[in-house]
Design an enzyme around this catalytic site. Sequence first.
Site, PDB file in Angstrom:
ATOM      1  N   THR A   1       1.132   4.414   1.973  1.00 34.70           N
ATOM      2  CA  THR A   1       0.637   4.753   3.310  1.00 34.70           C
ATOM      3  C   THR A   1       1.102   6.124   3.814  1.00 34.70           C
ATOM      4  OG1 THR A   1       2.512   3.595   4.324  1.00 34.70           O
ATOM      5  CG2 THR A   1       0.475   2.331   3.990  1.00 34.70           C
TER       6      THR A   1
ATOM      7  N   ALA B   1       0.838  -1.203   0.000  1.00 29.05           N
ATOM      8  CA  ALA B   1       0.000   0.000   0.000  1.00 29.05           C
ATOM      9  C   ALA B   1       0.870   1.247   0.000  1.00 29.05           C
ATOM     10  CB  ALA B   1      -0.919   0.019   1.224  1.00 29.05           C
TER      11      ALA B   1
ATOM     12  N   TYR C   1      -5.371   9.884   0.995  1.00 28.82           N
ATOM     13  CA  TYR C   1      -4.999   8.521   1.376  1.00 28.82           C
ATOM     14  C   TYR C   1      -6.251   7.689   1.618  1.00 28.82           C
ATOM     15  CZ  TYR C   1      -3.721   4.664   4.431  1.00 28.82           C
ATOM     16  OH  TYR C   1      -3.616   3.415   5.008  1.00 28.82           O
TER      17      TYR C   1
END
Length: 293
Positions: free
Chosen positions: A63, A61, A126
């Site tokens: 992040t 991911a 995000y």
Amino acid sequence: MIQKVLITGAAGQLGRELLRTMPEGVECIAATREILDIADAAQVRALVRRERPGLIINAAAYTAVDKAESEQELAAAINVNGAANLATACAENESRLIHVSTDFVFDGTSSTPYLPDAPTSPLGEYGRSKLAGEQAVVAGLPSALIMRTAWVYSAFGGNFVKTMLRLMAEREELSVVADQVGTPTWARGLADALWLAADQSDLQGLYHWTDAGVCSWYDFAVAIAEEALEIGLLQRMPRIHPIPGSAYPTPAARPAFSVLDKNSTWAVLKTERLHWRSQLRSMLKELKESSFE
């Protein structure tokens, strides 16, 4: 248990814990970013076709919560397109997919823990990219399992716990935000939960996992200091001051309350509910006895 598992993001906090806690008899393909860029659809398709894993656990991911505000395309490439690529490859090869998501899909206005089916409303790029990734996974592979988590830390890499330990060793006092509430999650416990989920072949849909309990970042920092002092990771107790989030502005807004309701997960996995402070204690003891970076 599925015999062949592909773990993306294998060099990250969760990826490394998944590798360390891998059940016996499982053949694991540890895919770091250097081995597999999940944003590259052709690369994903080729690897999955060649290896034909029975399960993919997506621990990869983007992040960087604050950087995502100015790196929207990069965040979307990994968190949205990457998730979609994995879902498509799983569908084509009849593989299962466990996709890891985040509490940042919520806006933090609730006063009770968020159920998996609670309305989502991310505050920043995000969270928006992770929510879009969830939606892409469901669209490409309706049978996928999505596990949301929060405040993850481990003995590996950079995280809040290790940052606090460094600052506490350097400074006599520091200030920590006290009006953002959630639940810390030791990546080891999350990895254990994901392996339990992997062992249930019919498990699908949305679930939540963190350790048990609730705290603010300030509470978390105080606990880190107290536990670290107890075992000799710190030589003195720093003065820790609670401050409002407004006193520590960041490019991305954070949810004020992001406690996740884990009751459905605990029930289906039939696992022990471990409090975040006891998990923190275990991680700090491991950190003291090891030399992880």
